[in-house]
Write an enzyme that holds these catalytic residues in place. Structure first.
Site, PDB file in Angstrom:
ATOM      1  N   THR A 133       0.798  -1.225   0.000  1.00  0.00           N
ATOM      2  CA  THR A 133       0.000   0.000   0.000  1.00  0.00           C
ATOM      3  C   THR A 133       0.832   1.277   0.000  1.00  0.00           C
ATOM      4  O   THR A 133       1.933   1.310   0.549  1.00  0.00           O
ATOM      5  CB  THR A 133      -0.905   0.007   1.258  1.00  0.00           C
ATOM      6  OG1 THR A 133      -1.415   1.326   1.460  1.00  0.00           O
ATOM      7  CG2 THR A 133      -0.157  -0.389   2.514  1.00  0.00           C
ATOM      8  N   GLU A 135       0.248   3.580   1.864  1.00  0.00           N
ATOM      9  CA  GLU A 135       0.383   3.988   3.269  1.00  0.00           C
ATOM     10  C   GLU A 135       1.805   3.752   3.779  1.00  0.00           C
ATOM     11  O   GLU A 135       2.214   4.336   4.789  1.00  0.00           O
ATOM     12  CB  GLU A 135      -0.617   3.234   4.144  1.00  0.00           C
ATOM     13  CG  GLU A 135      -2.044   3.718   4.019  1.00  0.00           C
ATOM     14  CD  GLU A 135      -2.249   5.150   4.530  1.00  0.00           C
ATOM     15  OE1 GLU A 135      -2.008   5.399   5.714  1.00  0.00           O
ATOM     16  OE2 GLU A 135      -2.640   5.995   3.726  1.00  0.00           O
ATOM     17  N   TYR A 157      -1.589   0.066  10.971  1.00  0.00           N
ATOM     18  CA  TYR A 157      -1.879  -0.611   9.708  1.00  0.00           C
ATOM     19  C   TYR A 157      -0.649  -0.573   8.792  1.00  0.00           C
ATOM     20  O   TYR A 157      -0.223  -1.597   8.256  1.00  0.00           O
ATOM     21  CB  TYR A 157      -3.070   0.063   9.019  1.00  0.00           C
ATOM     22  CG  TYR A 157      -3.260  -0.310   7.569  1.00  0.00           C
ATOM     23  CD1 TYR A 157      -3.876  -1.506   7.211  1.00  0.00           C
ATOM     24  CD2 TYR A 157      -2.834   0.549   6.541  1.00  0.00           C
ATOM     25  CE1 TYR A 157      -4.052  -1.851   5.878  1.00  0.00           C
ATOM     26  CE2 TYR A 157      -3.009   0.214   5.210  1.00  0.00           C
ATOM     27  CZ  TYR A 157      -3.618  -0.984   4.880  1.00  0.00           C
ATOM     28  OH  TYR A 157      -3.782  -1.324   3.546  1.00  0.00           O
ATOM     29  N   LYS A 161       1.770  -3.555   7.424  1.00  0.00           N
ATOM     30  CA  LYS A 161       1.939  -3.774   5.981  1.00  0.00           C
ATOM     31  C   LYS A 161       3.417  -3.680   5.574  1.00  0.00           C
ATOM     32  O   LYS A 161       3.834  -4.265   4.588  1.00  0.00           O
ATOM     33  CB  LYS A 161       1.103  -2.756   5.198  1.00  0.00           C
ATOM     34  CG  LYS A 161      -0.394  -3.068   5.187  1.00  0.00           C
ATOM     35  CD  LYS A 161      -0.732  -4.174   4.197  1.00  0.00           C
ATOM     36  CE  LYS A 161      -2.223  -4.373   4.051  1.00  0.00           C
ATOM     37  NZ  LYS A 161      -2.568  -5.396   3.043  1.00  0.00           N
TER      38      LYS A 161
HETATM   39  P1  NDP Z   1     -11.558  -4.617   2.149  1.00  0.00           P
HETATM   40  O1  NDP Z   1     -11.501  -4.088   3.535  1.00  0.00           O
HETATM   41  O2  NDP Z   1     -12.712  -4.297   1.273  1.00  0.00           O
HETATM   42  O3  NDP Z   1     -11.460  -6.224   2.220  1.00  0.00           O
HETATM   43  C1  NDP Z   1     -10.628  -6.882   3.142  1.00  0.00           C
HETATM   44  C2  NDP Z   1     -10.885  -8.371   3.064  1.00  0.00           C
HETATM   45  O4  NDP Z   1     -10.078  -9.023   4.062  1.00  0.00           O
HETATM   46  C3  NDP Z   1     -12.340  -8.768   3.379  1.00  0.00           C
HETATM   47  O5  NDP Z   1     -12.667  -9.889   2.579  1.00  0.00           O
HETATM   48  C4  NDP Z   1     -12.272  -9.184   4.838  1.00  0.00           C
HETATM   49  O6  NDP Z   1     -13.284 -10.070   5.232  1.00  0.00           O
HETATM   50  C5  NDP Z   1     -10.920  -9.894   4.823  1.00  0.00           C
HETATM   51  N1  NDP Z   1     -10.354 -10.074   6.160  1.00  0.00           N
HETATM   52  C6  NDP Z   1     -10.134  -9.142   7.116  1.00  0.00           C
HETATM   53  N2  NDP Z   1      -9.572  -9.703   8.199  1.00  0.00           N
HETATM   54  C7  NDP Z   1      -9.447 -11.021   7.924  1.00  0.00           C
HETATM   55  C8  NDP Z   1      -8.958 -12.134   8.660  1.00  0.00           C
HETATM   56  N3  NDP Z   1      -8.474 -12.009   9.893  1.00  0.00           N
HETATM   57  N4  NDP Z   1      -8.971 -13.352   8.069  1.00  0.00           N
HETATM   58  C9  NDP Z   1      -9.476 -13.510   6.816  1.00  0.00           C
HETATM   59  N5  NDP Z   1      -9.958 -12.496   6.076  1.00  0.00           N
HETATM   60  C10 NDP Z   1      -9.946 -11.270   6.630  1.00  0.00           C
HETATM   61  O7  NDP Z   1     -10.183  -4.206   1.448  1.00  0.00           O
HETATM   62  P2  NDP Z   1      -9.884  -3.888  -0.108  1.00  0.00           P
HETATM   63  O8  NDP Z   1     -10.532  -4.905  -0.944  1.00  0.00           O
HETATM   64  O9  NDP Z   1     -10.121  -2.450  -0.356  1.00  0.00           O
HETATM   65  O10 NDP Z   1      -8.297  -4.073  -0.151  1.00  0.00           O
HETATM   66  C11 NDP Z   1      -7.712  -5.342  -0.415  1.00  0.00           C
HETATM   67  C12 NDP Z   1      -6.296  -5.361   0.129  1.00  0.00           C
HETATM   68  O11 NDP Z   1      -5.524  -4.336  -0.478  1.00  0.00           O
HETATM   69  C13 NDP Z   1      -6.192  -5.117   1.634  1.00  0.00           C
HETATM   70  O12 NDP Z   1      -5.119  -5.902   2.105  1.00  0.00           O
HETATM   71  C14 NDP Z   1      -5.840  -3.644   1.741  1.00  0.00           C
HETATM   72  O13 NDP Z   1      -5.126  -3.399   2.929  1.00  0.00           O
HETATM   73  C15 NDP Z   1      -4.981  -3.476   0.505  1.00  0.00           C
HETATM   74  N6  NDP Z   1      -4.976  -2.162  -0.103  1.00  0.00           N
HETATM   75  C16 NDP Z   1      -6.163  -1.548  -0.431  1.00  0.00           C
HETATM   76  C17 NDP Z   1      -6.168  -0.337  -1.080  1.00  0.00           C
HETATM   77  C18 NDP Z   1      -7.431   0.351  -1.445  1.00  0.00           C
HETATM   78  O14 NDP Z   1      -7.379   1.559  -1.728  1.00  0.00           O
HETATM   79  N7  NDP Z   1      -8.560  -0.333  -1.489  1.00  0.00           N
HETATM   80  C19 NDP Z   1      -4.881   0.331  -1.442  1.00  0.00           C
HETATM   81  C20 NDP Z   1      -3.707  -0.421  -1.084  1.00  0.00           C
HETATM   82  C21 NDP Z   1      -3.764  -1.620  -0.449  1.00  0.00           C
HETATM   83  P3  NDP Z   1     -14.759  -9.526   5.677  1.00  0.00           P
HETATM   84  O15 NDP Z   1     -15.491  -9.251   4.391  1.00  0.00           O
HETATM   85  O16 NDP Z   1     -15.287 -10.660   6.467  1.00  0.00           O
HETATM   86  O17 NDP Z   1     -14.539  -8.276   6.474  1.00  0.00           O
HETATM   87  P1  GDR Z   2      -6.896   5.650   3.649  1.00  0.00           P
HETATM   88  O1  GDR Z   2      -8.423   5.764   3.212  1.00  0.00           O
HETATM   89  O2  GDR Z   2      -6.685   5.952   5.073  1.00  0.00           O
HETATM   90  O3  GDR Z   2      -6.124   6.481   2.648  1.00  0.00           O
HETATM   91  O4  GDR Z   2      -6.625   4.092   3.447  1.00  0.00           O
HETATM   92  P2  GDR Z   2      -9.654   6.512   3.873  1.00  0.00           P
HETATM   93  O5  GDR Z   2     -10.670   6.619   2.809  1.00  0.00           O
HETATM   94  O6  GDR Z   2     -10.054   5.885   5.161  1.00  0.00           O
HETATM   95  O7  GDR Z   2      -9.061   7.969   4.220  1.00  0.00           O
HETATM   96  C1  GDR Z   2      -8.552   8.825   3.216  1.00  0.00           C
HETATM   97  C2  GDR Z   2      -8.271  10.181   3.823  1.00  0.00           C
HETATM   98  O8  GDR Z   2      -9.520  10.813   4.138  1.00  0.00           O
HETATM   99  C3  GDR Z   2      -9.432  11.377   5.440  1.00  0.00           C
HETATM  100  N1  GDR Z   2     -10.769  11.487   6.030  1.00  0.00           N
HETATM  101  C4  GDR Z   2     -11.560  10.465   6.394  1.00  0.00           C
HETATM  102  N2  GDR Z   2     -11.402   9.130   6.296  1.00  0.00           N
HETATM  103  C5  GDR Z   2     -12.410   8.334   6.723  1.00  0.00           C
HETATM  104  N3  GDR Z   2     -12.282   7.000   6.598  1.00  0.00           N
HETATM  105  N4  GDR Z   2     -13.552   8.845   7.288  1.00  0.00           N
HETATM  106  C6  GDR Z   2     -13.760  10.194   7.420  1.00  0.00           C
HETATM  107  O9  GDR Z   2     -14.779  10.628   7.916  1.00  0.00           O
HETATM  108  C7  GDR Z   2     -12.716  11.043   6.937  1.00  0.00           C
HETATM  109  N5  GDR Z   2     -12.568  12.382   6.864  1.00  0.00           N
HETATM  110  C8  GDR Z   2     -11.401  12.641   6.318  1.00  0.00           C
HETATM  111  C9  GDR Z   2      -8.513  10.398   6.186  1.00  0.00           C
HETATM  112  O10 GDR Z   2      -7.996  11.011   7.362  1.00  0.00           O
HETATM  113  C10 GDR Z   2      -7.470  10.127   5.117  1.00  0.00           C
HETATM  114  O11 GDR Z   2      -6.492  11.125   5.110  1.00  0.00           O
HETATM  115  C11 GDR Z   2      -7.111   3.398   2.307  1.00  0.00           C
HETATM  116  C12 GDR Z   2      -7.373   1.954   2.730  1.00  0.00           C
HETATM  117  O12 GDR Z   2      -8.013   1.295   1.676  1.00  0.00           O
HETATM  118  C13 GDR Z   2      -6.071   1.240   3.025  1.00  0.00           C
HETATM  119  O13 GDR Z   2      -6.317  -0.143   3.248  1.00  0.00           O
HETATM  120  C14 GDR Z   2      -5.130   1.409   1.835  1.00  0.00           C
HETATM  121  O14 GDR Z   2      -3.898   0.794   2.122  1.00  0.00           O
HETATM  122  C15 GDR Z   2      -4.936   2.884   1.522  1.00  0.00           C
HETATM  123  O15 GDR Z   2      -6.196   3.469   1.244  1.00  0.00           O
HETATM  124  C16 GDR Z   2      -4.042   3.099   0.308  1.00  0.00           C
END
Ligand code: NDP
Ligand code: GDR
Length: 370
Positions: A133, A135, A157, A161
């Site tokens: 990520t 992050e 987090y 990672k």
């Molecule tokens: P989501 O939060 O939508 O999905 C996470 C998945 O992990 C869900 O299926 C969840 O299950 C499962 N999970 C959580 N904890 C466990 C556990 N202990 N054992 C088994 N399964 C578990 O994430 P995204 O699809 O958005 O992201 C996918 C991956 O990419 C994640 O690792 C995230 O950190 C990473 N990532 C995401 C980005 C983004 O912008 N979306 C950017 C960069 C990295 P359940 O449905 O039951 O909660």
């Molecule tokens: P992020 O995504 O932390 O970048 O992680 P998120 O959408 O939670 O936050 C993005 C930015 O918005 C600001 N923010 C808020 N965020 C949330 N969730 N709720 C609020 O009300 C709010 N107001 C402002 C946050 O402070 C932050 O700066 C996501 C996840 O998908 C990670 O798993 C992944 O690794 C990174 O993106 C890349």
């Protein structure tokens, strides 16, 4: 013979898009889901195949990233050609509240999969993708960020990672495994979890425009993010495992917007023009102009800051440089920021209209915002 893929986190946003993508490519797809007291398969219900069907290509297994024995059992039974490790406690804000669990699932969980591959003698057969990520860059040392930018994680987090990132590199170097990190910047879609900022915004503005909600409460409006579409990004997860040699890649659009800009753009889609007043925790978004449909009035405060959404340490600015992915994988993102916001708010408006009807017919509609 079709290839076999195993996806951890298949019930999540990326898991759903990736499973669909791989099924369309002819793969046999296995996914790990954890046990929950209610069904948690909404995002993949359209892919579900009845266990009694003869020619199935989609399988779900119960397992958990914190439970080695389940992971070893599944990997041994499935003998996958490719593993996509997407499972994680993926909410940055929540990781401050559950740091130990996040470290266990996101950090050690990755090690558990890598060890299972090695101990089961699959190091030469099974290719491994790690969901790394942006992050990792945290308190950024360089703008834009590329594969060579130093890491400075700013949350439990991101620290978890970072452990997973280096474990992936270490297993590649130590055991000659095909293992790689996709360093993905934020990617969103209508399937994004409702507590991430983009989905929270599109969902709330859709509801506000139909009179189902009064105010959208947010934290840091100044955060800058490089937002792409999840559908574009899962294709790259697959591409990374199809190369001759395993490498790590940044996947990003190279364009940055603030949270405030995201709100403005989404509001315009529902016919609301906003003006911003105040600063920091006192900032508010006020209706400055309004089209025909929205059930709001000029002067209404519909966006406010609630410091409870601030994070103890914030990642202020992320902007990716996807040059390597472009050069080596031939990748350019297809969906623009404007198209992404439009797709998300259109889907949330459709859902809000359903809730509106339900309420109109006298049934309760519960509101929640996290
Ligand atoms: P989501 O939060 O939508 O999905 C996470 C998945 O992990 C869900 O299926 C969840 O299950 C499962 N999970 C959580 N904890 C466990 C556990 N202990 N054992 C088994 N399964 C578990 O994430 P995204 O699809 O958005 O992201 C996918 C991956 O990419 C994640 O690792 C995230 O950190 C990473 N990532 C995401 C980005 C983004 O912008 N979306 C950017 C960069 C990295 P359940 O449905 O039951 O909660
Ligand atoms: P992020 O995504 O932390 O970048 O992680 P998120 O959408 O939670 O936050 C993005 C930015 O918005 C600001 N923010 C808020 N965020 C949330 N969730 N709720 C609020 O009300 C709010 N107001 C402002 C946050 O402070 C932050 O700066 C996501 C996840 O998908 C990670 O798993 C992944 O690794 C990174 O993106 C890349």
């Amino acid at each position: 013979m079709s290839k076999i893929a195993l996806i951890t986190g298949i019930t999540g946003q990326d898991g759903s898009y990736l499973a669909e993508f791989l099924l369309n490519k002819g793969y046999e797809v296995h996914g790990i889901k954890r046990r929950t007291s209610l069904f948690n398969t909404d995002r993949i219900d359209h892919l579900y195949q009845d266990p009694h069907e003869k020619h199935r290509r989609f399988f779900l297994h119960h397992g958990d990233m914190t439970d080695s024995s389940s992971l070893i059992r599944i990997i041994q039974n499935v003998q996958p050609d490719e593993i996509y490790n997407l499972a994680a406690q993926s909410h940055v804000g929540v990781s401050f509240e559950e740091p130990e669990y996040t470290g266990n699932a996101d950090g050690l969980g990755t090690l558990r999969i890598l060890e299972a591959i090695r101990l089961l003698g699959l190091a030469k057969k099974t290719r491994f993708y790690q969901a790394s990520t942006s992050e990792l860059y945290g308190k950024v040392q360089e703008i834009p960020q590329s594969e060579t930018t130093p890491f400075y994680p700013r949350s439990p987090y991101a620290v978890a990672k970072m452990y997973a990132y280096w474990m992936t590199v270490n297993y590649r170097e130590a055991y000659d495994m095909y293992a790689c990190n996709g360093i993905l910047f934020n990617h969103e879609s209508p399937l994004r979890g409702e507590t991430f900022v983009t989905r929270k915004i599109t969902r709330a503005l859709a509801r506000i425009s139909l009179g189902l909600q009064n105010t959208l409460y947010l934290g840091n409006l100044d955060s800058l993010r490089d937002w792409g579409h999840a559908k574009d990004y899962v294709e790259m997860q697959w591409m990374m495992l199809q190369q001759d040699t395993p490498e790590d890649f940044v996947i990003a659009t190279g364009v940055q917007h603030s949270v405030r800009e995201f709100v403005d753009r989404a509001a315009r889609h529902v016919g609301i023009e906003l003006r911003w007043e105040g600063q920091g925790a006192d900032e508010v978004g006020i209706v400055a102009d309004v089209g025909l449909e929205p059930r709001v009035n000029i002067g209404d405060v519909i966006v406010a800051v609630d410091p409870r959404y601030y994070r103890p340490t914030e990642v202020e600015t992320l902007l990716g440089n996807p040059a390597k992915a472009k050069a080596k994988l031939g990748w350019v993102p297809k969906v623009t920021f404007e198209q992404l916001v439009a797709e998300m708010i259109t889907r949330d408006l459709a859902d809000a209209r359903k809730d509106s009807l339900v309420r109109k017919h006298g049934f309760p509609v519960f509101e929640r915002q996290e």
